[in-house]
Design a protein around this motif. Structure first.
Motif, PDB file in Angstrom:
ATOM      1  N   SER A   1       0.809  -1.214   0.046  1.00 27.37           N
ATOM      2  CA  SER A   1      -0.005  -0.041  -0.086  1.00 27.37           C
ATOM      3  C   SER A   1       0.760   1.349  -0.113  1.00 27.37           C
ATOM      4  CB  SER A   1      -0.737  -0.008   1.107  1.00 27.37           C
ATOM      5  OG  SER A   1       0.021   0.151   2.400  1.00 27.37           O
ATOM      6  N   ALA A   2       0.325   2.590  -0.051  1.00 26.64           N
ATOM      7  CA  ALA A   2       1.068   3.528  -0.178  1.00 26.64           C
ATOM      8  C   ALA A   2       1.743   3.786   1.502  1.00 26.64           C
ATOM      9  CB  ALA A   2       0.038   5.043  -0.190  1.00 26.64           C
TER      10      ALA A   2
ATOM     11  N   VAL B   1       5.945   4.019   1.868  1.00 24.14           N
ATOM     12  CA  VAL B   1       6.501   5.195   2.589  1.00 24.14           C
ATOM     13  C   VAL B   1       7.042   4.568   3.754  1.00 24.14           C
ATOM     14  CG1 VAL B   1       6.144   7.352   3.481  1.00 24.14           C
ATOM     15  CG2 VAL B   1       5.150   6.692   1.496  1.00 24.14           C
ATOM     16  N   ALA B   2       6.771   3.562   4.215  1.00 28.11           N
ATOM     17  CA  ALA B   2       7.163   3.041   5.758  1.00 28.11           C
ATOM     18  C   ALA B   2       8.298   2.466   5.581  1.00 28.11           C
ATOM     19  CB  ALA B   2       6.119   2.107   6.520  1.00 28.11           C
ATOM     20  N   LEU B   3       8.631   1.651   4.243  1.00 33.87           N
ATOM     21  CA  LEU B   3       9.847   0.843   4.160  1.00 33.87           C
ATOM     22  C   LEU B   3      11.197   1.446   4.643  1.00 33.87           C
ATOM     23  CD1 LEU B   3      10.318  -1.878   3.017  1.00 33.87           C
ATOM     24  CD2 LEU B   3      10.776  -0.884   0.727  1.00 33.87           C
TER      25      LEU B   3
ATOM     26  N   ALA C   1       4.135   4.616  12.487  1.00 36.08           N
ATOM     27  CA  ALA C   1       2.848   4.810  11.949  1.00 36.08           C
ATOM     28  C   ALA C   1       2.595   6.450  12.087  1.00 36.08           C
ATOM     29  CB  ALA C   1       1.821   4.018  13.055  1.00 36.08           C
ATOM     30  N   ASP C   2       3.055   6.936  13.222  1.00 38.57           N
ATOM     31  CA  ASP C   2       3.021   8.299  13.318  1.00 38.57           C
ATOM     32  C   ASP C   2       3.658   9.355  12.177  1.00 38.57           C
ATOM     33  OD1 ASP C   2       1.579   7.902  15.686  1.00 38.57           O
ATOM     34  OD2 ASP C   2       3.264   8.455  17.011  1.00 38.57           O
TER      35      ASP C   2
ATOM     36  N   ARG D   1       8.020   8.734   0.335  1.00 36.91           N
ATOM     37  CA  ARG D   1       9.263   7.653   0.657  1.00 36.91           C
ATOM     38  C   ARG D   1      10.589   8.126   0.627  1.00 36.91           C
ATOM     39  NH1 ARG D   1       9.442   2.306  -3.278  1.00 36.91           N
ATOM     40  NH2 ARG D   1      10.244   4.417  -4.592  1.00 36.91           N
ATOM     41  N   ALA D   2      10.928   8.777  -0.259  1.00 37.10           N
ATOM     42  CA  ALA D   2      12.203   9.567  -0.141  1.00 37.10           C
ATOM     43  C   ALA D   2      12.790  10.275   0.880  1.00 37.10           C
ATOM     44  CB  ALA D   2      12.398  10.216  -1.507  1.00 37.10           C
ATOM     45  N   ILE D   3      11.777  11.043   1.542  1.00 38.39           N
ATOM     46  CA  ILE D   3      12.115  11.787   2.352  1.00 38.39           C
ATOM     47  C   ILE D   3      11.790  11.412   4.202  1.00 38.39           C
ATOM     48  CG2 ILE D   3      12.093  13.746   0.754  1.00 38.39           C
ATOM     49  CD1 ILE D   3       9.371  14.667   2.352  1.00 38.39           C
TER      50      ILE D   3
END
Length: 228
Positions: free
Chosen positions: A95-96, A100-102, A115-116, A150-152
């Motif tokens: 998922s999105a 991003v969390a990866l 999560a936050d 995800r990059a930042i």
């Protein structure tokens, strides 16, 4: 600091794509990378995010010589670099939120912290209703915003962005650039490749201008009013 000294790059036996490229990126600096198609921008970006080593010349990353760096050290060095790819390169089965969390999960961040941070950033880029959507269901602009988040997300030492506002509307473009500038002010060295002259004028940062493999340094201009 990142330094390139007389860097040349060719693929196979072809002509050099980059010739004697030299520049320095001080910690916390912000540069635009511009030039027509075929000028060598993509190749220079690949060198910056350590996808390739140069054919010749010297590249120093954070005090390490790229040419003599052990292969085993490259993944650790790459984790200090955030990359926004023009083709997004999102993981389709995630998922999105998971995309991003990866980077945070790779770093071993706690679940609550992940999560936050992820929710806050996805809300900031206008994706609060699309957090659990998979890339196949996202528009090009939504994918772009996921890729940027995800990059930042882990506040990298170096951010390399290839046409980061190419798939979003002008208002979102301004918001994303404000996000880049804010991250830069916290110490992230930032290089943004773009064809958008208005975007370059809005920030007024120094420019790395490529033309047929040769690099020209252009000082930054006076920023225009972002709201104009």
């Amino acid at each position: 600091m990142i330094t390139f000294e007389n860097v040349g790059m060719r693929y196979g036996m072809g002509a050099e794509v980059l010739r004697d490229v030299s520049f320095s990126l001080d910690r916390g600096s912000f540069h635009f990378l511009v030039g027509p198609s075929g000028a060598g921008k993509t190749t220079l970006l690949k060198l910056l995010y350590l996808a390739h080593r140069p054919s010749r010349g010297l590249i120093n990353f954070f005090g390490r010589d790229l040419m003599t760096m052990e292969r085993e050290a490259l993944p650790r060095m790459r984790r200090r670099i955030g990359v926004v790819f023009q083709d997004f390169r999102l993981f389709e089965h995630m998922s999105a939120f998971e995309n991003v969390a990866l980077p945070l999960r790779i770093q071993g961040a706690k679940k609550a912290q992940v999560a936050d941070h992820v929710e806050e950033l996805l809300c900031w880029v206008g994706l609060e209703d699309r957090m659990h959507a998979r890339p196949a269901t996202l528009s090009g602009g939504e994918k772009q915003r996921v890729a940027i988040a995800r990059a930042i997300i882990n506040k990298p030492d170096l951010l390399v962005a290839d046409e980061p506002t190419g798939n979003v509307d002008p208002e979102m473009s301004r918001r994303l650039m404000h996000l880049f500038v804010a991250l830069n002010k916290e110490g992230t060295t930032t290089v943004v490749a773009t064809h958008d002259e208005g975007l370059v004028q809005s920030i007024g940062a120094p420019i790395l201008k490529l033309s047929k493999g040769d690099l020209e340094h252009v000082p930054g201009g006076t920023p225009i009013d972002p709201g104009a």
